[in-house]
Design a protein around this motif. Structure first.
Motif, short mmCIF file in Angstrom:
data_model
loop_
_atom_site.label_atom_id
_atom_site.label_comp_id
_atom_site.label_asym_id
_atom_site.label_seq_id
_atom_site.Cartn_x
_atom_site.Cartn_y
_atom_site.Cartn_z
N UNK A 97 0.87 -1.18 -0.02
CA UNK A 97 0.04 -0.03 0.06
C UNK A 97 0.69 1.18 0.01
N UNK A 98 0.49 2.29 -0.81
CA UNK A 98 1.18 3.38 -0.79
C UNK A 98 1.79 3.93 0.41
N UNK A 99 0.98 4.22 1.46
CA UNK A 99 1.33 4.82 2.88
C UNK A 99 2.59 4.01 3.13
N UNK A 100 3.08 2.74 3.13
CA UNK A 100 4.05 2.07 3.48
C UNK A 100 5.00 1.77 2.77
N UNK A 101 4.73 1.80 1.36
CA UNK A 101 5.61 1.57 0.29
C UNK A 101 6.86 2.05 0.27
N UNK A 102 7.89 1.03 -0.08
CA UNK A 102 9.09 1.70 -0.03
C UNK A 102 10.02 1.06 -1.42
N UNK A 135 0.89 -1.34 -10.89
CA UNK A 135 2.09 -0.72 -11.25
C UNK A 135 3.37 -1.31 -10.62
N UNK A 136 4.37 -1.52 -11.29
CA UNK A 136 5.65 -2.23 -11.20
C UNK A 136 6.79 -1.43 -11.52
N UNK A 137 7.84 -1.84 -10.65
CA UNK A 137 9.02 -0.84 -10.96
C UNK A 137 10.50 -1.80 -10.85
N UNK A 138 10.61 -2.68 -11.55
CA UNK A 138 11.81 -3.63 -11.60
C UNK A 138 13.04 -2.54 -11.65
N UNK A 139 14.26 -2.68 -11.25
CA UNK A 139 14.61 -4.02 -10.12
C UNK A 139 14.11 -3.88 -8.96
N UNK A 140 12.73 -2.96 -8.49
CA UNK A 140 12.48 -3.07 -7.24
C UNK A 140 11.35 -3.98 -7.03
N UNK A 141 11.03 -4.70 -5.83
CA UNK A 141 10.17 -5.63 -5.87
C UNK A 141 8.85 -4.95 -5.41
N UNK A 142 8.59 -3.73 -5.40
CA UNK A 142 7.54 -3.07 -5.00
C UNK A 142 6.48 -3.12 -6.18
N UNK A 143 5.15 -3.56 -5.92
CA UNK A 143 4.19 -3.23 -6.85
C UNK A 143 2.83 -2.83 -6.10
#
Length: 334
Positions: free
Chosen positions: A94-99, A235-243
């Protein structure tokens, strides 16, 4: 050496060039990496030259090259590592805690330029199938298959080889090929694969959607941008594992952690048979112009964007896709 083989040898370089794109596409589907695929094709050609004396023309040169390429790919896949997308690794944040947590130990699925893997054909149905089979979602689903099942599925269902041809290539039986295909189909059916429509040529609805996306993103009108997204868009942003998933979290990300994208410029391209953009953010030193930030690959379905895939390693992707190193103060290629 037979007369047939001697005749083929004299034209081997030309033949290799003729099959390079389709072999790269095959290796890309097998390996999930544009760079590994090109290396695999190069290795295939080196092995072909070294072993050409053993080629007696009993099969076509194309079949022989596919046999070598398959062995190269199987060797590369023997370590057991499979390529992944962030969505394969866990639940959305979730955006509020996303890193942005980089995962260097993960071998990420890579985008690929259409021209490197899609041979030109006058048959619209054949081209549509080729594009469908290099979509990010499809190639990601292939990663769930054991290597030989992967080869069987691609050869039989993407490249339309006959079962006996695949059996000969893999040194196995037709029954074994049919069994592997059945198991591969079952795994693919059980894999959650998001639908997306291929590009080029774009239909009128897709053209309008992409024009609206480009306009909204460059204006950084996030409210307008989210109206273009499917309700469960990711929404995803490789090489980060965030989605992230859904309008609320995607919009909040752009307005908070991703606010540095405000003022970006987009340059259209295509990747994996899908519409894509090279994204350039304003220079951090405040000087005029824009510098590379991400290769955005968009997945769209039924008039809405279902996936925003931002590949951030621009030192790798922008040269591969022929995107400019930077944009000048007018937004033009420099």
């Amino acid at each position: 050496m037979s007369d047939v083989a001697t005749g083929i040898e004299s034209d081997l370089d030309a033949a290799m060039d003729r099959y390079r794109v389709e072999l790269t596409g095959y290796c890309y589907r097998m390996l999930g990496s544009s760079f590994d695929a090109e290396d695999a094709v190069q290795d295939t050609y080196v092995r072909a030259w070294r072993s050409f004396g053993k080629f007696e023309g009993r099969s076509s040169l194309r079949s022989w090259l596919y046999r070598i390429a398959t062995n190269v790919c199987l060797d590369l896949l023997s370590a057991g590592k499979k390529r992944a997308r962030p969505m394969d690794l866990g639940a959305p944040q979730h955006q509020a805690s996303a890193v942005l947590n980089e995962r260097p130990e993960v071998t990420w699925l890579e985008p690929v330029p259409d021209g490197r893997v899609l041979p030109q054909t006058a048959d619209p149905a054949e081209m549509a199938l080729a594009k469908e089979s290099v979509r990010l979602a499809f190639v990601a689903a292939l990663q769930h298959l054991p290597a030989k099942q992967r080869a069987v599925l691609i050869l039989r269902e993407v490249l339309a080889w006959k079962a006996d041809e695949v059996a000969t290539l893999l040194d196995t039986t037709v029954a074994s090929v049919n069994s592997a295909l059945q198991r591969a189909r079952a795994t693919m059916s059980a894999t959650r694969m998001r639908e997306s429509e291929t590009a080029d040529p774009l239909n009128a609805e897709q053209v309008k959607l992409l024009e609206q996306y480009l306009s909204a993103f460059e204006a950084y009108d996030i409210s307008r941008l989210t109206t273009l997204l499917h309700e469960d868009a990711v929404l995803s942003m490789p090489p980060f594992d965030l989605w992230l998933q859904g309008h609320e979290d995607i919009a909040a990300w752009h307005l908070n952690q991703g606010i540095g994208c405000k003022g970006s410029r987009l340059v259209p391209t295509t990747a994996n048979g899908l519409p894509a953009f090279g994204q350039y953010r304003p220079r951090e030193d405040g000087a005029p112009g824009w510098t590379p930030w991400a290769l955005q690959v968009l997945e769209i379905s039924e008039g809405r964007i279902t996936g925003l895939n931002a590949f951030l390693d621009t030192d790798r992707w922008f040269p591969l896709f022929g995107l400019p190193e930077q944009l000048d103060e007018s937004g033009e290629v420099q």
